[in-house]
Enzyme design. Structure first.
Site, mmCIF file in Angstrom:
data_model
loop_
_atom_site.group_PDB
_atom_site.id
_atom_site.type_symbol
_atom_site.label_atom_id
_atom_site.label_comp_id
_atom_site.label_asym_id
_atom_site.label_seq_id
_atom_site.Cartn_x
_atom_site.Cartn_y
_atom_site.Cartn_z
ATOM 1 N N GLU A 1 -11.581 6.481 6.465
ATOM 2 C CA GLU A 1 -12.900 7.105 6.563
ATOM 3 C C GLU A 1 -12.793 8.557 7.018
ATOM 4 O O GLU A 1 -11.885 8.921 7.759
ATOM 5 C CB GLU A 1 -13.763 6.336 7.569
ATOM 6 C CG GLU A 1 -14.139 4.970 7.064
ATOM 7 C CD GLU A 1 -14.858 4.130 8.118
ATOM 8 O OE1 GLU A 1 -15.372 3.079 7.766
ATOM 9 O OE2 GLU A 1 -14.892 4.532 9.299
ATOM 10 N N CYS B 1 -14.484 15.455 10.084
ATOM 11 C CA CYS B 1 -13.567 14.685 10.925
ATOM 12 C C CYS B 1 -12.693 13.850 9.986
ATOM 13 O O CYS B 1 -13.213 13.034 9.217
ATOM 14 C CB CYS B 1 -14.401 13.784 11.849
ATOM 15 S SG CYS B 1 -13.428 12.650 12.832
ATOM 16 N N CYS C 1 -4.268 2.316 13.466
ATOM 17 C CA CYS C 1 -3.601 3.047 14.550
ATOM 18 C C CYS C 1 -2.820 2.046 15.398
ATOM 19 O O CYS C 1 -3.277 0.928 15.633
ATOM 20 C CB CYS C 1 -4.630 3.763 15.437
ATOM 21 S SG CYS C 1 -3.875 4.777 16.732
ATOM 22 N N CYS D 1 -5.713 1.489 22.088
ATOM 23 C CA CYS D 1 -6.706 1.803 23.132
ATOM 24 C C CYS D 1 -7.813 0.738 23.104
ATOM 25 O O CYS D 1 -8.322 0.393 22.036
ATOM 26 C CB CYS D 1 -7.301 3.192 22.900
ATOM 27 S SG CYS D 1 -6.031 4.468 22.830
ATOM 28 N N CYS E 1 -11.467 1.318 21.354
ATOM 29 C CA CYS E 1 -11.544 1.974 20.038
ATOM 30 C C CYS E 1 -11.469 0.962 18.898
ATOM 31 O O CYS E 1 -10.556 0.129 18.864
ATOM 32 C CB CYS E 1 -10.398 2.977 19.938
ATOM 33 S SG CYS E 1 -10.237 3.723 18.313
ATOM 34 N N GLY F 1 -6.527 6.946 13.386
ATOM 35 C CA GLY F 1 -5.104 7.191 13.573
ATOM 36 C C GLY F 1 -4.771 8.193 14.645
ATOM 37 O O GLY F 1 -5.622 8.923 15.145
ATOM 38 N N SER G 1 -7.146 13.202 24.550
ATOM 39 C CA SER G 1 -8.011 12.114 25.005
ATOM 40 C C SER G 1 -7.508 11.665 26.371
ATOM 41 O O SER G 1 -6.521 10.941 26.462
ATOM 42 C CB SER G 1 -7.961 10.949 24.007
ATOM 43 O OG SER G 1 -8.503 11.368 22.785
ATOM 44 N N LEU G 2 -8.192 12.099 27.397
ATOM 45 C CA LEU G 2 -7.698 11.857 28.761
ATOM 46 C C LEU G 2 -8.180 10.494 29.277
ATOM 47 O O LEU G 2 -7.394 9.608 29.561
ATOM 48 C CB LEU G 2 -8.168 12.997 29.669
ATOM 49 C CG LEU G 2 -7.627 12.994 31.082
ATOM 50 C CD1 LEU G 2 -6.116 13.165 31.105
ATOM 51 C CD2 LEU G 2 -8.295 14.082 31.930
ATOM 52 N N CYS H 1 -17.344 8.770 17.297
ATOM 53 C CA CYS H 1 -15.966 8.693 17.785
ATOM 54 C C CYS H 1 -15.586 7.260 18.103
ATOM 55 O O CYS H 1 -16.301 6.563 18.812
ATOM 56 C CB CYS H 1 -15.812 9.497 19.073
ATOM 57 S SG CYS H 1 -15.740 11.232 18.808
#
Ligand code: SAH
Ligand code: SF4
Length: 352
Positions: free
Chosen positions: A99, A112, A119, A123, A126, A168, A222-223, A341
């Protein structure tokens, strides 16, 4: 063989860098200047077949067809959000689905794009993580998301900003991603501004350091946590590259004047959103040229996770602002079509 059907013996021209294209044309017995011509057709004039390359003789076009192919990805579905964000489902040659999301801004568009099918990073918040990693995208497939989107736009020049924040982990597909970016910013062809391309990573430390040398793009990290214990729990990559090594890599990353690294911080109720967490982040980022984007969690794969209340988010923001950070709360667009996101999973889109 029919054009468009990829033959493993043929060369994928869109996945080559400028220098590799020169070497390749020499290898098939053509003069080096042909490389520039071919790249203009591929990236600037968005050619889909060798027959369109009218300043190349028919004999050479036949040679190109025998030895090379042009990557295309098929847009098989478009969803349009209430806020006019568009999400595209692309089908790749092997049937894989990815996508991209086209986001309208005041006077331009941001696209984006994805760097992998799925991936491997796992996480917990996600959607993409749920698929695991199916495969890396080629450089051609990464660029083609941009070109295919431009083909569908009334004014393709309005697409000025690109973010590698789709499906990803871009730094886990390093070579293809760097080639794709360097082709996008190649001044002789498609000529995007490197200042308007942003790569977001979960923190593959050695490749952050390499990226600083190989490509002049903006970096986003991405913290999502201010201490290793919390980050280990929600981002397993942290067990390999902890916060200390991540921050050290960020400090080494070359930044032009006035540029900063963006730290994305998803706020998850009861997980990473307390005043104490904000203070940890403030301490952790001291000495880094950092701006912080707070992102309320979008509904993800774990139903027990949700965003904090608005007041709590503002309190978190205030603590960082008091510590002299530039910090905004950023709501993602396109939530109603699962385009925000962390919501890209391609699988869901096939069910619409
Ligand atoms: N793999 C890269 C880039 C793709 S993810 C990375 O992790 O940075 C893009 C962004 O989406 C990341 O900043 C990630 O933290 C964010 N994200 C993932 N799931 C989310 C969710 N449920 N809500 C809000 N943001 C999310
Ligand atoms: Fe992968 Fe990024 Fe999602 Fe983590 S947030 S699983 S790194 S796409």
């Amino acid at each position: 063989m029919k054009e468009g059907i990829q033959d493993k013996m043929k060369t994928d021209l869109k996945s080559l860098s400028a220098n590799e294209t020169i070497e390749w044309v020499k290898g098939v017995g053509l003069e080096p200047y042909r490389a520039g011509q071919i790249r203009q057709w591929l990236f600037q004039r968005m050619a889909t077949s060798f027959d369109e390359m009218t300043n190349v003789s028919i004999a050479i076009r036949e040679r190109l067809k025998e030895t090379a192919f042009i990557t295309r990805i098929g847009k098989i579905k478009t969803l349009v959000s209430e806020d006019t964000t568009e999400k595209y489902l692309f089908k790749l040659d092997d049937g894989s689905l990815i996508e991209s999301v086209l986001i309208p801004e005041k006077d331009h568009f941001t696209l984006c794009i994805s760097s992998q099918v799925g991936c491997a990073m796992g996480c917990t918040f996600c959607h993409t993580a749920r698929q695991g990693l199916k495969r890396n995208l080629t450089a051609g497939e990464i660029i083609e998301q941009v070109i295919e989107t431009q083909r569908g736009m009334a004014d393709p020049d309005k697409l000025t900003n690109i973010v590698l924040m789709g499906m990803g982990e871009p730094l886990a597909n390093y070579d293809a991603v760097v080639t794709a970016i360097n082709n996008l910013i190649d001044q002789n062809t498609i000529s995007f501004s490197h200042r308007k391309i942003t790569l977001s990573t979960s923190g593959i430390v050695p490749n952050i350091i390499r990226l600083g040398k190989d490509s002049p793009v903006n970096l986003a990290v991405s913290l999502n946590a201010g201490d290793d214990e919390t980050r280990n729990r929600i981002m397993p990559i942290n067990k390999t590259y902890n916060l200390k090594s991540l921050i050290a890599a960020c400090k080494q990353f070359p930044l032009p004047n006035r540029k900063m690294i963006t730290f994305e911080y998803i706020l998850i109720n009861g997980v990473n959103d307390s005043p104490g967490d904000a203070l940890k982040v403030a301490k952790l980022l001291r000495g880094v040229r950092a701006k912080i984007n707070l992102i309320p969690l979008n509904p993800g794969p774990d139903p027990s996770m949700c965003a904090p209340s608005w007041d709590e988010m503002v309190r978190f923001q205030d603590i960082l602002a008091e510590n002299q950070y530039t910090v905004i709360i950023r709501k993602s667009k396109g939530q109603d079509i699962l385009a925000a996101c962390g919501q890209l999973s391609a699988k869901e889109l096939t069910q619409f």
